[in-house]
Design a protein around this motif. Structure first.
Motif, PDB file in Angstrom:
ATOM      1  N   PRO A 111       0.824  -1.215   0.000  1.00  0.00           N
ATOM      2  CA  PRO A 111       0.000   0.000   0.000  1.00  0.00           C
ATOM      3  C   PRO A 111       0.856   1.262   0.000  1.00  0.00           C
ATOM      4  CG  PRO A 111      -0.880  -1.595   1.552  1.00  0.00           C
ATOM      5  CD  PRO A 111       0.429  -2.145   1.073  1.00  0.00           C
ATOM      6  N   GLY A 112       0.579   2.150  -0.933  1.00  0.00           N
ATOM      7  CA  GLY A 112       1.319   3.398  -1.028  1.00  0.00           C
ATOM      8  C   GLY A 112       2.540   3.339  -1.918  1.00  0.00           C
ATOM      9  N   ASP A 113       2.901   2.141  -2.416  1.00  0.00           N
ATOM     10  CA  ASP A 113       4.054   2.038  -3.321  1.00  0.00           C
ATOM     11  C   ASP A 113       3.757   2.752  -4.638  1.00  0.00           C
ATOM     12  OD1 ASP A 113       5.489   0.627  -1.517  1.00  0.00           O
ATOM     13  OD2 ASP A 113       5.369  -1.301  -2.541  1.00  0.00           O
ATOM     14  N   PRO A 114       4.744   3.460  -5.201  1.00  0.00           N
ATOM     15  CA  PRO A 114       4.526   4.142  -6.487  1.00  0.00           C
ATOM     16  C   PRO A 114       4.435   3.132  -7.630  1.00  0.00           C
ATOM     17  CG  PRO A 114       6.815   4.336  -5.830  1.00  0.00           C
ATOM     18  CD  PRO A 114       6.102   3.690  -4.663  1.00  0.00           C
ATOM     19  N   LEU A 115       3.781   3.534  -8.687  1.00  0.00           N
ATOM     20  CA  LEU A 115       3.611   2.679  -9.857  1.00  0.00           C
ATOM     21  C   LEU A 115       4.836   2.691 -10.767  1.00  0.00           C
ATOM     22  CD1 LEU A 115       1.615   0.900 -11.506  1.00  0.00           C
ATOM     23  CD2 LEU A 115       0.801   3.010 -12.600  1.00  0.00           C
ATOM     24  N   LEU A 116       5.623   3.768 -10.686  1.00  0.00           N
ATOM     25  CA  LEU A 116       6.733   3.980 -11.618  1.00  0.00           C
ATOM     26  C   LEU A 116       7.711   2.812 -11.693  1.00  0.00           C
ATOM     27  CD1 LEU A 116       7.953   6.006 -13.609  1.00  0.00           C
ATOM     28  CD2 LEU A 116       9.292   6.950 -11.697  1.00  0.00           C
ATOM     29  N   PRO A 117       8.152   2.202 -10.567  1.00  0.00           N
ATOM     30  CA  PRO A 117       9.101   1.092 -10.676  1.00  0.00           C
ATOM     31  C   PRO A 117       8.554  -0.095 -11.464  1.00  0.00           C
ATOM     32  CG  PRO A 117       9.043   1.937  -8.435  1.00  0.00           C
ATOM     33  CD  PRO A 117       7.908   2.580  -9.166  1.00  0.00           C
ATOM     34  N   TYR A 118       7.250  -0.191 -11.589  1.00  0.00           N
ATOM     35  CA  TYR A 118       6.645  -1.283 -12.356  1.00  0.00           C
ATOM     36  C   TYR A 118       6.443  -0.889 -13.817  1.00  0.00           C
ATOM     37  CZ  TYR A 118       5.759  -3.317  -7.783  1.00  0.00           C
ATOM     38  OH  TYR A 118       5.919  -3.844  -6.525  1.00  0.00           O
ATOM     39  N   VAL A 119       6.390   0.403 -14.073  1.00  0.00           N
ATOM     40  CA  VAL A 119       6.209   0.893 -15.441  1.00  0.00           C
ATOM     41  C   VAL A 119       7.535   0.934 -16.197  1.00  0.00           C
ATOM     42  CG1 VAL A 119       5.528   2.880 -16.848  1.00  0.00           C
ATOM     43  CG2 VAL A 119       4.160   2.232 -14.847  1.00  0.00           C
ATOM     44  N   VAL A 120       8.605   1.307 -15.495  1.00  0.00           N
ATOM     45  CA  VAL A 120       9.908   1.491 -16.151  1.00  0.00           C
ATOM     46  C   VAL A 120      10.396   0.234 -16.872  1.00  0.00           C
ATOM     47  CG1 VAL A 120      12.364   1.931 -15.739  1.00  0.00           C
ATOM     48  CG2 VAL A 120      10.636   3.409 -14.698  1.00  0.00           C
TER      49      VAL A 120
END
Length: 203
Positions: A111-120
């Motif tokens: 919960p609260g983790d950013p999405l960016l590390p999964y998008v990159v």
């Protein structure tokens, strides 16, 4: 294509996967194995290298299975969808990329983790696929762009699933680089082997 060409494709891809995994493995696990090089422990270095080689052979076999599965699907796709097959591949690529990001985020993000590390990672694979597809067009023709992109992006991600399920960073890196290397090699070398076989049969 001749049986000799098939054997060459298999063995060269197998060796490429194994050798690349040795280098990637030591790079990814450098913190763990750096002391072996500092102490020049040749026996241990060789034993670890052989372990990486075996793992790389497995990655190569996964890559080859994925490539030949794609070639089969590609033929069926051309027969079923005909001129629409290119659009279908684009939609499937988008779908796989979306699932790659969304499902991993749902499964592993806190919960609260950013999405960016999964998008990159998805963007990097897409970028690499675009580069490979561009050079594939240079090698063949414009019609090769979408199939090459689909294979390098969608099929590579599907082949990566065993490591994705584990979601362990070192295994993710250890597997994806040899997969991309083997997939790229097969994509370019098969065309050359086919051309060589045609020239041979024409003589």
């Amino acid at each position: 294509m001749t049986s000799r060409s098939w054997v060459y494709l298999f063995i060269s891809t197998l060796l490429l996967g194994g050798i690349s995994t040795i280098f990637v493995g030591f790079a990814v696990e450098w913190g763990r194995y750096s002391t072996l090089f500092l102490e020049f422990d040749v026996i241990e270095i060789i034993s670890v290298a052989f372990w990486f080689l075996g793992v790389g052979f497995i990655f190569s076999l996964i890559s080859q299975a994925g490539y030949f599965a794609y070639l089969t699907v590609h033929r069926f796709g051309l027969g079923i969808f005909k001129s629409l097959w290119g659009s279908v591949q684009i939609l499937l690529t988008i779908f796989v990329l979306f699932d790659f990001v969304y499902l991993r985020y749902q499964a592993f993000a806190k919960p609260g983790d950013p999405l960016l590390p999964y998008v990159v990672p998805a963007l990097l694979i897409l970028l690499y696929g675009l580069v490979v597809a561009y050079f594939k067009v240079k090698q063949t023709n414009q019609a090769a762009f979408i199939p090459a992109l689909f294979f390098m992006v969608a099929v590579s991600i599907i082949e990566w699933v065993p490591a994705l399920r584990a979601n362990e960073q070192n295994w993710l890196l250890l597997m994806i680089f040899p997969l991309l290397i083997c997939n790229t090699w097969q994509l370019f070398i098969l065309y050359k082997l086919n051309q060589a076989s045609k020239r041979g049969s024409a003589k």
